[in-house]
Design a protein around this motif. Structure first.
Motif, PDB file in Angstrom:
ATOM      1  N   VAL A 167       0.842  -1.205   0.000  1.00 30.55           N
ATOM      2  CA  VAL A 167       0.000   0.000   0.000  1.00 30.55           C
ATOM      3  C   VAL A 167       0.875   1.252   0.000  1.00 30.55           C
ATOM      4  N   LYS A 168       1.876   1.259   0.881  1.00 29.56           N
ATOM      5  CA  LYS A 168       2.742   2.428   1.029  1.00 29.56           C
ATOM      6  C   LYS A 168       3.530   2.693  -0.258  1.00 29.56           C
ATOM      7  N   ARG A 169       4.026   1.634  -0.866  1.00 28.02           N
ATOM      8  CA  ARG A 169       4.822   1.831  -2.087  1.00 28.02           C
ATOM      9  C   ARG A 169       3.953   2.343  -3.227  1.00 28.02           C
ATOM     10  N   LEU A 170       2.755   1.775  -3.350  1.00 24.67           N
ATOM     11  CA  LEU A 170       1.846   2.245  -4.405  1.00 24.67           C
ATOM     12  C   LEU A 170       1.452   3.694  -4.126  1.00 24.67           C
ATOM     13  N   SER A 171       1.191   3.985  -2.854  1.00 22.98           N
ATOM     14  CA  SER A 171       0.787   5.324  -2.450  1.00 22.98           C
ATOM     15  C   SER A 171       1.877   6.358  -2.794  1.00 22.98           C
ATOM     16  N   ASP A 172       3.135   6.020  -2.489  1.00 23.08           N
ATOM     17  CA  ASP A 172       4.251   6.930  -2.799  1.00 23.08           C
ATOM     18  C   ASP A 172       4.400   7.121  -4.302  1.00 23.08           C
ATOM     19  N   ARG A 173       4.272   6.009  -5.004  1.00 20.22           N
ATOM     20  CA  ARG A 173       4.522   6.049  -6.438  1.00 20.22           C
ATOM     21  C   ARG A 173       3.468   6.850  -7.201  1.00 20.22           C
ATOM     22  N   PHE A 174       2.208   6.731  -6.739  1.00 21.33           N
ATOM     23  CA  PHE A 174       1.130   7.383  -7.481  1.00 21.33           C
ATOM     24  C   PHE A 174       0.668   8.698  -6.847  1.00 21.33           C
ATOM     25  N   GLY A 175       1.280   9.050  -5.704  1.00 18.75           N
ATOM     26  CA  GLY A 175       0.948  10.328  -5.090  1.00 18.75           C
ATOM     27  C   GLY A 175      -0.414  10.363  -4.414  1.00 18.75           C
ATOM     28  N   TRP A 176      -0.741   9.257  -3.752  1.00 18.17           N
ATOM     29  CA  TRP A 176      -1.990   9.194  -2.995  1.00 18.17           C
ATOM     30  C   TRP A 176      -1.641   8.947  -1.523  1.00 18.17           C
ATOM     31  N   PRO A 177      -1.448   9.991  -0.730  1.00 15.99           N
ATOM     32  CA  PRO A 177      -0.979   9.806   0.654  1.00 15.99           C
ATOM     33  C   PRO A 177      -1.955   8.991   1.518  1.00 15.99           C
ATOM     34  N   VAL A 178      -1.385   8.111   2.328  1.00 19.83           N
ATOM     35  CA  VAL A 178      -2.181   7.275   3.240  1.00 19.83           C
ATOM     36  C   VAL A 178      -1.839   7.631   4.680  1.00 19.83           C
ATOM     37  N   GLU A 179      -2.859   7.876   5.492  1.00 19.81           N
ATOM     38  CA  GLU A 179      -2.634   8.180   6.913  1.00 19.81           C
ATOM     39  C   GLU A 179      -3.400   7.178   7.759  1.00 19.81           C
ATOM     40  N   ILE A 180      -2.760   6.733   8.851  1.00 14.10           N
ATOM     41  CA  ILE A 180      -3.399   5.762   9.738  1.00 14.10           C
ATOM     42  C   ILE A 180      -3.448   6.311  11.164  1.00 14.10           C
ATOM     43  N   ALA A 181      -4.607   6.215  11.786  1.00 15.54           N
ATOM     44  CA  ALA A 181      -4.750   6.558  13.197  1.00 15.54           C
ATOM     45  C   ALA A 181      -5.434   5.378  13.865  1.00 15.54           C
ATOM     46  N   SER A 182      -4.964   5.006  15.067  1.00  9.84           N
ATOM     47  CA  SER A 182      -5.521   3.808  15.689  1.00  9.84           C
ATOM     48  C   SER A 182      -5.483   3.904  17.207  1.00  9.84           C
ATOM     49  N   THR A 183      -6.446   3.273  17.844  1.00 10.26           N
ATOM     50  CA  THR A 183      -6.466   3.195  19.294  1.00 10.26           C
ATOM     51  C   THR A 183      -6.692   1.738  19.680  1.00 10.26           C
ATOM     52  N   PRO A 184      -5.765   1.164  20.496  1.00 14.04           N
ATOM     53  CA  PRO A 184      -5.937  -0.239  20.888  1.00 14.04           C
ATOM     54  C   PRO A 184      -7.301  -0.455  21.543  1.00 14.04           C
ATOM     55  N   ARG A 189      -8.508   3.928  11.804  1.00 18.46           N
ATOM     56  CA  ARG A 189      -9.051   4.788  10.762  1.00 18.46           C
ATOM     57  C   ARG A 189      -7.950   5.018   9.741  1.00 18.46           C
ATOM     58  N   VAL A 190      -8.237   4.700   8.492  1.00 12.20           N
ATOM     59  CA  VAL A 190      -7.251   4.899   7.431  1.00 12.20           C
ATOM     60  C   VAL A 190      -7.822   5.879   6.411  1.00 12.20           C
ATOM     61  N   MET A 191      -7.019   6.878   6.064  1.00 14.88           N
ATOM     62  CA  MET A 191      -7.474   7.868   5.107  1.00 14.88           C
ATOM     63  C   MET A 191      -6.534   7.851   3.910  1.00 14.88           C
ATOM     64  N   VAL A 192      -7.106   7.737   2.720  1.00 18.87           N
ATOM     65  CA  VAL A 192      -6.307   7.823   1.498  1.00 18.87           C
ATOM     66  C   VAL A 192      -6.721   9.098   0.772  1.00 18.87           C
ATOM     67  N   ARG A 193      -5.756   9.965   0.504  1.00 18.08           N
ATOM     68  CA  ARG A 193      -6.096  11.197  -0.213  1.00 18.08           C
ATOM     69  C   ARG A 193      -5.733  11.091  -1.687  1.00 18.08           C
ATOM     70  N   PHE A 194      -6.596  11.629  -2.513  1.00 18.19           N
ATOM     71  CA  PHE A 194      -6.370  11.653  -3.961  1.00 18.19           C
ATOM     72  C   PHE A 194      -6.377  13.122  -4.391  1.00 18.19           C
ATOM     73  N   PRO A 195      -5.213  13.781  -4.322  1.00 17.12           N
ATOM     74  CA  PRO A 195      -5.166  15.238  -4.512  1.00 17.12           C
ATOM     75  C   PRO A 195      -5.721  15.712  -5.858  1.00 17.12           C
ATOM     76  N   ALA A 196      -5.534  14.907  -6.905  1.00 15.51           N
ATOM     77  CA  ALA A 196      -5.957  15.388  -8.223  1.00 15.51           C
ATOM     78  C   ALA A 196      -7.310  14.817  -8.651  1.00 15.51           C
ATOM     79  N   ALA A 197      -8.047  14.250  -7.713  1.00 11.31           N
ATOM     80  CA  ALA A 197      -9.283  13.565  -8.075  1.00 11.31           C
ATOM     81  C   ALA A 197     -10.389  14.533  -8.503  1.00 11.31           C
ATOM     82  N   ARG A 198     -11.305  14.007  -9.301  1.00  8.68           N
ATOM     83  CA  ARG A 198     -12.467  14.794  -9.705  1.00  8.68           C
ATOM     84  C   ARG A 198     -13.670  14.268  -8.936  1.00  8.68           C
TER      85      ARG A 198
END
Ligand SMILES: Nc1ncnc2c1ncn2[C@@H]1O[C@H](COP(=O)(O)OP(=O)(O)OP(=O)(O)O)[C@@H](O)[C@H]1O
Ligand SMILES: [Mg+2]
Length: 207
Positions: A167-184, A189-198
């Protein structure tokens, strides 16, 4: 790999297979499917250039629907409610296989690491959010999840610890940042951003 999967399918269609035999064959089939996907992802990453990748607009809603259906199967026996919403259609330029691999891995994790509760998938302008009410991981572990072979609960069956590395490698390569927040004990919660999306508001979103 395909041969294994098809042979497993044929075995499954046999009427007189005992229940334990059937569940073994099912496991073989799933493992072959996982392996096929893993190989597909490696091949995508191994490409030197982006030439040959389709540069067409892909509807993320459609990929989410398809991958959600597949991911749900892993958790068919768990009491997990699925809640998927989209107030519109999200269009991204990129290879559909890459999007499917990225989103599929995140969804499979949400179902794998939730024993009961809820998986929520939401499409907003420019982003996809996947939330689960599962076992969660610590802040320290969140920092390590993108490392190859890292698994926070190695006693859990089935994983190899490479899904999020891909996921991380694809995200870096295609410019879609992935953020993860978690509580045991609460969830992830995982967020994938698509900056150039329509974003196509209100246009026939999936249920
Ligand atoms: N949604 C989640 N909730 C809780 N823990 C998670 C979640 N997603 C990932 N993790 C933790 O991060 C680790 C790494 O995830 P990753 O997807 O890379 O590997 P995996 O799921 O163990 O195996 P696979 O290679 O089959 O995906 C997991 O083993 C798990 O401990
Ligand atoms: Mg995984």
């Amino acid at each position: 790999m395909t041969v294994i999967r098809i042979a497993a399918d044929m075995l499954l269609s046999e009427q007189e297979l005992s229940a334990p035999a059937q569940s073994s064959v099912l496991r073989i089939k799933r493992a072959a499917q996982d392996m096929e996907e893993l190989m597909e992802a490696f091949l995508l990453l191994a490409r030197e250039s982006d030439q040959g990748f389709t540069q067409e607009e892909v509807c993320v809603n459609d990929i989410v629907t398809e991958e959600l259906e597949r991911a749900r199967l892993i958790a068919a026996d768990k009491p997990i409610e699925v809640d998927s919403t989209a107030a519109g259609r999200l269009w991204v330029v990129g290879p559909d296989k890459v999007l499917a691999s990225l989103i599929g891995n995140l969804l499979r994790n949400a179902f794998s690491y939730t024993d009961s509760g809820r998986v929520t998938v939401r499409l907003d302008p420019g982003q996809l959010v996947i939330e689960d009410s599962g076992i969660g991981i610590s802040e320290q572990q969140v920092k390590q999840v993108f490392q190859p072979y890292f698994r926070a609960s190695p006693q859990r069956r089935g994983g190899h610890g490479v899904g999020l590395t891909i996921v991380k490698r694809l995200s870096d390569r295609f410019g879609w940042p992935v953020e993860i927040a978690s509580t045991p004990g609460q969830g992830t919660r995982v967020m994938v951003r698509f900056p150039a999306a329509r974003w196509e508001a209100g246009a026939n979103p999936p249920p």
